[in-house]
Structures are given as structure tokens and as C-alpha cells.
Write a protein that holds these residues in place. Sequence first.
Motif, short mmCIF file in Angstrom:
data_model
loop_
_atom_site.label_atom_id
_atom_site.label_comp_id
_atom_site.label_asym_id
_atom_site.label_seq_id
_atom_site.Cartn_x
_atom_site.Cartn_y
_atom_site.Cartn_z
N UNK A 315 -42.48 -23.52 37.66
CA UNK A 315 -41.44 -24.53 37.48
C UNK A 315 -40.87 -24.38 36.07
N UNK A 316 -39.58 -24.11 35.97
CA UNK A 316 -38.93 -23.87 34.67
C UNK A 316 -38.67 -25.20 33.95
N UNK A 341 -37.37 -17.49 28.51
CA UNK A 341 -38.51 -16.93 29.25
C UNK A 341 -38.24 -15.44 29.40
N UNK A 342 -39.32 -14.64 29.27
CA UNK A 342 -39.11 -13.20 29.23
C UNK A 342 -40.33 -12.46 29.78
N UNK A 343 -40.09 -11.41 30.55
CA UNK A 343 -41.10 -10.43 30.94
C UNK A 343 -40.40 -9.24 31.58
N UNK A 344 -41.15 -8.43 32.32
CA UNK A 344 -40.56 -7.21 32.89
C UNK A 344 -39.43 -7.52 33.88
N UNK A 345 -39.38 -8.72 34.39
CA UNK A 345 -38.33 -9.11 35.34
C UNK A 345 -37.03 -9.51 34.64
N UNK A 367 -39.06 -14.71 37.18
CA UNK A 367 -39.80 -14.42 35.94
C UNK A 367 -41.13 -15.15 35.93
N UNK A 368 -41.12 -16.44 36.29
CA UNK A 368 -42.33 -17.26 36.22
C UNK A 368 -43.36 -16.90 37.28
N UNK A 374 -43.66 -14.54 28.78
CA UNK A 374 -43.49 -14.73 27.35
C UNK A 374 -42.49 -15.88 27.13
N UNK A 375 -42.98 -16.95 26.47
CA UNK A 375 -42.09 -18.04 26.06
C UNK A 375 -41.59 -17.69 24.66
N UNK A 376 -40.31 -17.47 24.51
CA UNK A 376 -39.73 -17.13 23.21
C UNK A 376 -39.03 -18.38 22.68
N UNK A 377 -39.45 -18.81 21.48
CA UNK A 377 -38.88 -20.00 20.86
C UNK A 377 -38.31 -19.62 19.50
#
Length: 406
Positions: A315-316, A341-345, A367-368, A374-377
Motif C-alpha cells: 500500500x503506497x 519508491x525505487x527498485x529494479x521495477x 514496485x512495492x 528503497x524509500x528515498x527521502x
Amino acid sequence: MKILQDKSLTDVPGFQAVGIHCGIKKNGNKDLCVIYSQKPAVAAAAFTTNIVKAAPLLVNMKHLEISDTIQAIVVNSGNANACTGAQGLEDAYKMSETTAACLNLPPNQVLVASTGIIGVPMPMHVVIPGIKAACSLIPDGSGASAAEAIMTTDSFPKQITVEIMIDDKPVFISGIAKGSGMIHPNMATMLAFIITNANISKALLTKALKDSVSNSYNMISVDGDTSTNDMVITLANGMAGHPLIDAMDKDYAKFKNALDFVNQTLAKMIAKDGEGATKLIEVSLYHAKTEKDAKICAKSVISSNLVKSAFFGSDANWGRIMCSLGYSGGDFSPDKVDIFFKNAKGTIQLVKDGTGIPFSEEKAKEILDQDYVNIVIDLKDGEYEATAWGCDLSYDYVKINGSYRT
């Protein structure tokens, strides 16, 4: 630096290790290990911040106070020897004394570690014979068996070995760890044992470990509970043969970078293996006002049970991330925050300047749904950054911990 995929503790010159089943665990899994340095090693350690400390920690703090070198560590799993009173302390000392006698060492050159159920007396009738058996098997032991023997609810053994060159001499750093639940910053139920043949002073080994722990084990969280038994112990036996590292020079920097890699790798393994976890979550936080603010904010997000639950359900719910930043105690400007939000997708932005922006729910879920997110802030408030690791909070976490003792 080389990562040695098929190497373990026993590939570090001058070290031996073994793990066996002595009878603490009723399922027949390994539950006792001994790590031995063939020559005295300088030691450094970090212990839990919980004021309720298990008996082995009290023994180790005493031994490290009175002894300049350490040659062995004895570890059991299945029983924490915590909250066991005077008898528990006596049992911990007996474990060090028995190991010392078997290896012909002074008792204060042996450290002790325990992990498992709190408040249950140690079954010394199996522990003592187990230590004697393990010590007799050390010459033929393996680092892999030692890594297995320290596990409790872990789903896989955690180990890493690397090689660096210092003054044209090969230096190995190898570590094993356990940890799955009761994991929270300021160490967590986690144990880690790092050995190296590096020739380094006790003062600089202590500094290197302290700094490394603050950026590895102290930046993970599974469930918000800080254990009674947490410890990280590092032994350096000096057998690499290079000149003593006693200044913060290029050799120290090379050693410290490798030690950081080992500890961060083990920390991420612990976070990934959180009880019932389905996902490894990494928080990358950038542009904080101070290093302290960066760490406080990153740890707050990774420690939030609401954030963890949202990630379990893919859940985003970025509002929970903003909320956890807000109560962290870190100093930042809410109206500057960006969240991705980040990853290979792929990568998706959900928040810009503290406000939610339109995004594809389908892309976010894609992605989730992965086992790494990876949560990028970006706080856009300074030049400092921090990384923290954790996992989602699943139904299985409750199932495991609802019956852990029984």
C-alpha cells in the motif's frame, strides 16, 4: 576489496571455529559454538543499551576490563541466560571457565554470548559437556557450522568474508551474525562476531567498531524492541604480518571501509530476515541539516510499525512516512520533503515539497510487490545523509511471537 563467497571464519589465518548440537534445542539443531584464536587477539565490543543486561554481557564487560587480549568466544542459542539472577551469572562464568580449561587459557580470555528464551535457567547439564565436545572438535570445525549454531528464529545463517591488501599482505575480515526478531536500533536480539588477521591496536579497533556499529547494526529495525543480549565482538589476531595500524592513516581507512562493508552486509541480512518478513526495506535519506538529524529521521521511518504494515500490503501510504518523519525529533522543514519508491521495477515519486502529487497506483504496487524496496527521502535542508534498513510487518510475525516461549 574482494568478497570471498565460499569462505568463512575458519579461512581467516589463526582462527578456528565449530558449531554443534549439545541439547539446549529439542529439535536437534545446532545450539553451541566456539570461536578460537590460536594466538591472543585484541578485542573490541559493543553491547545493548537496554539496562536489563543478560549475564553473559556482564561477564564480558568484566573480562574486557581486566584483559588486554581475548582468545575464545563461546556462544549458545536456545537460552538467553537473561533475568536469571545470581545463578545465571554463575553459569555464564562457568561457561567461560570450562572453555578456558579446555583450550588451556585464562578464563578472562574467554567471552560468552547467549541468545534465546529469557528467564529460563541455563541447562548446564548439557551445556558443560557440549562445550567440552565442541572444544575437542575445533581443529576439524567449520565457520559454516558456527554460523548455524547461533541461530534462533533465523531462516538462514548470516556470514560474510572479505579480503583486502595492506602493505602487500592479505588481510581477511570474516563475520557471522544472528538476528530475526527483537531488533531495534542501538543494537538489537542480535549477535555478531567479526574476526580478522589484521594487525591493529586495541584503541583503533575499538574506534573502528564503534563507528561501524553506529552506521550498521544501529540503523536497522524489525519490531522496535531492544534486546537484553545484543552484542558485537571483534577479534584481531595480528597474524597478517603487516606493520601495526596505530594511526588513522590510509591503512586504517582501508581496514575501516572493509569492516563497514562486513557489518552493513550482516545488518542487512538481519533486516531482511525479520521474523515473518517478506520484504527488505531500505531508507535512503538525503540532505539533512546534520548527521544526527539524518539518522534520527531515517530510523524513525524504518521503525514505524504503520509504515511496515503498509509495505506488507503493498500500500503506497506515503502519509505514514511523513508522519514518522514528523515525530522523529529530527530538525527538518516539512514543506521541502520529497519522497520516492525505487527498485529494479523503476522509480516513482509520491511527494514533492511536502505535498502528495498524482502518481500511478499500479506502478507503485508493482514496485512495492517486490522483495526489496528503497524509500528515498530528500529533505532538501542540508548536506548530510543516512541509510537505515528494516522489513515489513506481516501476519507471521505475530504468529511466531505469539508462541515463541511455548
